[in-house]
Every structure is written in C-alpha cells, then in structure tokens.
Write a protein that holds these residues in place. Structure first.
Motif, mmCIF file in Angstrom:
data_model
loop_
_atom_site.group_PDB
_atom_site.id
_atom_site.type_symbol
_atom_site.label_atom_id
_atom_site.label_comp_id
_atom_site.label_asym_id
_atom_site.label_seq_id
_atom_site.Cartn_x
_atom_site.Cartn_y
_atom_site.Cartn_z
ATOM 1 N N GLY A 270 0.788 -1.228 0.000
ATOM 2 C CA GLY A 270 0.000 0.000 0.000
ATOM 3 C C GLY A 270 0.820 1.277 0.000
ATOM 4 N N LEU A 271 2.140 1.172 -0.165
ATOM 5 C CA LEU A 271 2.963 2.387 -0.189
ATOM 6 C C LEU A 271 2.621 3.225 -1.424
ATOM 7 C CD1 LEU A 271 4.570 0.789 1.957
ATOM 8 C CD2 LEU A 271 6.664 1.591 0.886
ATOM 9 N N SER A 272 2.625 4.538 -1.255
ATOM 10 C CA SER A 272 2.380 5.420 -2.393
ATOM 11 C C SER A 272 3.630 5.446 -3.267
ATOM 12 C CB SER A 272 2.076 6.836 -1.901
ATOM 13 O OG SER A 272 3.243 7.388 -1.313
ATOM 14 N N LYS A 273 3.500 6.017 -4.451
ATOM 15 C CA LYS A 273 4.658 6.110 -5.362
ATOM 16 C C LYS A 273 5.798 6.868 -4.695
ATOM 17 C CE LYS A 273 3.711 5.383 -10.147
ATOM 18 N NZ LYS A 273 2.471 5.658 -10.863
ATOM 19 N N TRP A 274 5.447 7.973 -4.035
ATOM 20 C CA TRP A 274 6.443 8.809 -3.378
ATOM 21 C C TRP A 274 7.137 8.030 -2.263
ATOM 22 C CZ3 TRP A 274 9.351 12.935 -3.709
ATOM 23 C CH2 TRP A 274 9.868 13.528 -2.555
ATOM 24 N N GLN A 275 6.330 7.355 -1.427
ATOM 25 C CA GLN A 275 6.916 6.574 -0.322
ATOM 26 C C GLN A 275 7.821 5.478 -0.870
ATOM 27 O OE1 GLN A 275 3.190 5.444 1.417
ATOM 28 N NE2 GLN A 275 3.283 7.014 3.006
ATOM 29 N N THR A 276 7.383 4.840 -1.951
ATOM 30 C CA THR A 276 8.187 3.776 -2.549
ATOM 31 C C THR A 276 9.527 4.336 -3.018
ATOM 32 O OG1 THR A 276 6.169 2.702 -3.299
ATOM 33 C CG2 THR A 276 8.211 1.992 -4.336
ATOM 34 N N THR A 277 9.466 5.481 -3.710
ATOM 35 C CA THR A 277 10.696 6.077 -4.221
ATOM 36 C C THR A 277 11.640 6.451 -3.087
ATOM 37 O OG1 THR A 277 9.408 6.975 -6.046
ATOM 38 C CG2 THR A 277 11.599 7.896 -5.716
ATOM 39 N N VAL A 278 11.102 7.169 -2.102
ATOM 40 C CA VAL A 278 11.965 7.749 -1.075
ATOM 41 C C VAL A 278 12.444 6.703 -0.058
ATOM 42 C CG1 VAL A 278 12.043 9.415 0.813
ATOM 43 C CG2 VAL A 278 10.956 10.023 -1.342
ATOM 44 N N ARG A 279 11.556 5.783 0.318
ATOM 45 C CA ARG A 279 11.910 4.865 1.392
ATOM 46 C C ARG A 279 12.465 3.530 0.918
ATOM 47 N NH1 ARG A 279 9.772 7.098 6.135
ATOM 48 N NH2 ARG A 279 11.078 5.562 7.171
ATOM 49 N N VAL A 280 12.150 3.160 -0.310
ATOM 50 C CA VAL A 280 12.566 1.835 -0.782
ATOM 51 C C VAL A 280 13.605 1.925 -1.903
ATOM 52 C CG1 VAL A 280 11.785 -0.339 -1.813
ATOM 53 C CG2 VAL A 280 10.347 0.836 -0.124
ATOM 54 N N ILE A 281 13.319 2.739 -2.903
ATOM 55 C CA ILE A 281 14.162 2.719 -4.099
ATOM 56 C C ILE A 281 15.436 3.561 -3.920
ATOM 57 C CG2 ILE A 281 14.215 3.171 -6.584
ATOM 58 C CD1 ILE A 281 12.344 0.872 -5.621
ATOM 59 N N LEU A 282 15.278 4.813 -3.474
ATOM 60 C CA LEU A 282 16.452 5.692 -3.384
ATOM 61 C C LEU A 282 17.559 5.133 -2.491
ATOM 62 C CD1 LEU A 282 15.250 9.408 -3.516
ATOM 63 C CD2 LEU A 282 16.085 7.887 -5.295
ATOM 64 N N PRO A 283 17.239 4.636 -1.301
ATOM 65 C CA PRO A 283 18.337 4.113 -0.465
ATOM 66 C C PRO A 283 19.123 3.010 -1.169
ATOM 67 C CG PRO A 283 16.299 4.231 0.800
ATOM 68 C CD PRO A 283 15.935 4.531 -0.624
ATOM 69 N N GLN A 284 18.415 2.171 -1.922
ATOM 70 C CA GLN A 284 19.108 1.099 -2.629
ATOM 71 C C GLN A 284 19.886 1.657 -3.814
ATOM 72 O OE1 GLN A 284 16.869 -2.629 -3.186
ATOM 73 N NE2 GLN A 284 15.223 -1.661 -2.064
ATOM 74 N N MET A 285 19.271 2.640 -4.500
ATOM 75 C CA MET A 285 19.951 3.225 -5.647
ATOM 76 C C MET A 285 21.256 3.901 -5.209
ATOM 77 S SD MET A 285 18.814 6.353 -8.049
ATOM 78 C CE MET A 285 19.538 7.479 -6.863
ATOM 79 N N PHE A 286 21.214 4.610 -4.089
ATOM 80 C CA PHE A 286 22.431 5.298 -3.644
ATOM 81 C C PHE A 286 23.529 4.302 -3.306
ATOM 82 C CE2 PHE A 286 19.915 9.230 -2.943
ATOM 83 C CZ PHE A 286 20.677 10.003 -3.791
ATOM 84 N N ARG A 287 23.142 3.196 -2.690
ATOM 85 C CA ARG A 287 24.153 2.199 -2.349
ATOM 86 C C ARG A 287 24.802 1.628 -3.612
ATOM 87 N NH1 ARG A 287 27.698 0.073 -2.213
ATOM 88 N NH2 ARG A 287 28.567 -1.620 -0.953
#
Lengths: 219, 249
Positions: free
Chosen positions: A129-146
């Motif tokens: 149920g995460l929104s697109k924004w929550q998905t980007t900020v909390r799930v995708i970006l941290p992994q992308m930065f790593r």
C-alpha cells in the motif's frame, strides 16, 4: 631549497587550491541532485520532457568539457540579442558548465542504478500500500544510492582533476599558480607539489566514500 | 456472499491469451490451492487479484465491492481500499534489503496506516515470534536463509492485517528443508482460519492443507473441487497427466 622559498611556492598554490576545492564542492553538491532530476525527466512518461532530457545528456556527454567551458565563459556573451545579459564572472560561468556537464554523467549513473533495482521491490511496495512517493523515497532511493556509490566516487575523483581545466579559461586555480612558478623560477617542483595536493584531495574523497559504502552496506 | 468472486476473467499479453474466461469463488477461511503447469496462467491470475496485472475483461468482486466490472476498473480510491484487504507473498521474497527484519515489518504500518510505534512495535515482535524469527529482528535480510526470508515476508504481509493472503509459489525458490519450515508456517495460518490462495507445486500441501483446489492449464480452469476430487481422483486427462508428472518428480 630553503623553507622560505618552499613556502613562497606553496602559499599561492594553496590559494589556487581554494578555487579548485570551491569549484569541486559547488559542482558536486549541485550536479548530483540535478543529475537525479535529469534521470527522473528521462524516465518521465511525458515524452517531450523525456526527449529534452535525453538530448541534453547526449550533448553534454558527447562534446568535450573543455569546449563547454570555453562556450560558457567566452561564447555566451557573444550570443546575439541575449549575449549582453550573459556576461558572467568567469568562475561563475565555468562552474555552471561543470555543474551541467557532471549532472549529465550523474544522470546516467543514477539511471543505471534504478535499472539495477529488482521490480519485485516495486511490487512488494505496491501490495503493502505504499504510495509512489513513499516507494521512491523509502525503498528505491536508499538502494539506488548504495548501488551507485562506487561510480559516484569515481566521477568525483574525475571532477577534482577536471577542475584543472579552469586553467584554459584563465580562472586562477591550483595548476595556474604551479605553472606560474615553473615559468618564473624554471623549476618543476611546483608540478610535484600540485600533484601532491590533487592526490591529497583524491585520498580524502576515497576515505569519505569508503566510509559511506561501509555505512550503507546491506549485502 | 463469497469473499472473492471472479467472473469471466480475461487477459492477454499482446496476441497471447493468458487468462481465458476464468471464474471461481473464494469463501472466508478458505485455503485454495492453485496448481498447474508453468505458463498455465496461475501466477498471472493471482497477480490480477492484487492489481499487479491489469485484466482485459471480466469482473473481480472483493468483499462485495467491484475491483473490476466487465473489464472496467473502479476508481483509484476504491481500488486502493480493496488492495488493502489483501496481502501477498512472492516467490522471490522481495524483502527490502536495506532494512532490518523488524524495519521490513514496520515500514508499511508506519507509512501507510500512520500507526504509532506503541502499536506496531509489539505486533512486529509478536509476528516474528509466530514465524520463529524473533531473534533475527535486527538482522538484515542478507543474513537470513531463503526459508527465513520467506517467513519474514509472511510476517510482513500479516502486519497489515489482511483479510486474505495470496501466495505466489512461495516455496519454489527453496530447497526441500527450507520449504518445510515455510509450509509449516502456512499450515499454522490455515489452522487459524486465515483465508489464503496459494499458487503452488507442493501437492502434499495442496492435498492436506487446502480445502479447495483449482487445476489450471493453458489459461483455463480445467478442474476445480476439493483436494480429494481434484488430486486423488481427477476426472480430466490433462489433470491426470499433470499430477502424474508432479507426484513422480
């Protein structure tokens, strides 16, 4: 070689190194977020935005940085009509060129980072149920930065060295002062000092990025 | 009233029809096993229920509300509300690798339901205990075995208190030993009357835990009924062939 003489070489070079570091810091701090915005623009579903961003990246990566620098510093004021409003301080104009050029490279790095993230991460976020924004900020970006940290570190070291291109547009920086002393005193020692300073900055960056990599480690 | 009603569901990937006129019902407390060969459309069917795939035609009704009516999806607000009644467990676990086990469980309650730590903090520990992994609360997923990862994924889905859990081949990426520990957790959920739809190749699980079995092949439901009917005494030749192959593997 006396201590005084050595210092008489070193102090102006350190002065020059200030410009080097200043350019580096401004360029890195602004080009990374700008690069990320470019990545988002490329991935945008609005086609004109995507094409515009892709063209920008293509041009910035496909032409020499030196050419871009010369254009921003000497070319902009010569543009018809708007040229007279584009007479910028040389350092400012050069910094602008660096930011735009590097943002294109960072955009490509981030794009690669996003591609590497498993689509299962988006699916898991969606079913929870995460929104697109929550998905980007909390799930995708941290992994992308790593994932993108090593290539970002690499680009950063390149940026430190590329600051020497300021020499070509007559903005005094580290290499400029080294060259001045070489010409004046007919000694190559300043080149070694300059190399030492570049290496020192690169070493510092390596330490910072290694620390970040360790801190963000999750595999 | 059935908890989920699926009517004449259709879906194509380009010219390829993957779901052809699928209809079935799921009652509250049902454990439904969906079996069938690879490429039969069973995963696509499951993923359609939770909107990971968009269907081309037919209807899906969840708890009395239309998610899709004759191929037309309801508005985003309602479809989000319907989605929140379902939880999903994937074959590849899909845990968030940068978060600890506990953080994996707590992310959605915190962000989606805006719960306070007093609420989700206890529940995450309880659920980890339930799947036997309380000691791993602060580990990163990369430190867990596949079976442990899948048990965390189940706990993560349960954190949102879904009315139904969908499992997409939850043990297909696991070796037999790890499969056992995951099936054990699922069996416990069944005993607590959790409503579940399980796409699986585990015939033992389908026979002993499920109360309803659907055999799919080539985008169609070939046979449906109790495990005794479908697995012990199948009527259709295709079902027999498939079971023969699966049971002698």
């Amino acid at each position: 070689m006396s201590y005084e003489y050595f210092m008489s070489m070193l102090i102006p070079m350190l002065e020059g190194a200030k410009a080097t570091v200043l350019l580096f810091v401004i360029a890195i701090v602004l080009s990374i977020p700008l690069g990320f915005l470019l990545t988002l623009a490329v991935r945008s579903s609005i086609k004109p935005i995507s094409y515009l961003a892709q063209t920008f990246i293509y041009v910035m990566r496909g032409t020499p940085l030196l050419l871009q620098l010369l254009f921003f510093v000497f070319g902009l004021p010569l543009l018809p009509v708007i040229g007279e409003y584009l007479v910028l301080d040389r350092f400012v104009a050069a910094t602008l060129a660096f930011i735009l050029n590097y943002s294109a490279y960072f955009a490509e790095i981030f794009r690669g980072g996003l591609i590497s993230i498993d689509k299962g991460q988006y699916e898991a976020s969606k079913v929870l149920g995460l929104s697109k924004w929550q998905t980007t900020v909390r799930v995708i970006l941290p992994q992308m930065f790593r994932v993108t940290l090593p290539p970002i570190a690499n680009e950063s070291v390149s940026l430190v060295k590329d600051t020497a291109l300021l020499y070509a547009v007559a903005v005094p920086e580290l290499l400029h002062y080294a060259q001045t002393v070489v010409n004046r005193d007919f000694t190559i020692i300043p080149f070694f000092i300059a190399a030492g300073i570049y290496l020192l900055i690169a070493f510092g960056l390596t330490i910072v990025f290694k620390y970040l990599e360790r801190k963000l480690q999750y595999e | 009233m059935s908890f989920i009603e699926v009517r004449n569901l259709q879906k194509s990937f380009g010219p390829l029809e993957v779901l052809k006129d699928i209809s079935f019902d799921v009652q509250k407390n049902d454990v439904m096993a969906i079996i069938g060969p690879s490429g039969s459309g069973k995963s696509t069917m499951l993923r359609s229920l939770i909107q990971l795939e968009q269907v081309g035609g037919g209807s899906i009704i969840v708890d009395g509300d239309y998610l899709v009516k004759d191929g037309i999806y309801t508005n985003p607000t309602d479809s989000k509300m319907i989605n929140s009644k379902m939880g999903m467990v994937f074959q590849q676990f899909n845990l968030f690798p940068h978060l600890t086990v506990k953080q994996n469980l707590e992310l959605a309650p915190k962000l989606v339901k805006k719960e306070k730590v007093e609420d989700y903090g206890h529940r995450s520990i309880e659920l980890l205990e339930k799947v036997g992994l309380a000691s791993k609360a602060d580990e990163l997923p990369s430190r867990l075995s596949g079976g442990q990862k899948q048990r965390v994924a189940i706990a993560r889905a349960l954190m949102m208190n879904p009315d139904i859990l969908l499992f997409d081949e939850p043990t297909s990426a696991l070796d037999p030993q790890l499969t056992k520990e995951v099936l054990e957790v699922m069996r416990n959920l069944a005993e607590e009357h959790m409503t579940m739809i399980v796409v699986t190749h585990e015939m033992e699980f389908a026979s002993n835990v499920a109360n309803h079995v659907i055999f799919m092949d080539d985008g169609k439901i070939v046979e449906a009924g109790t495990p005794d009917e479908v697995i012990k005494s199948p009527k259709e030749l295709r079902t027999k062939r498939f079971l023969n192959y699966e049971l002698n593997k």
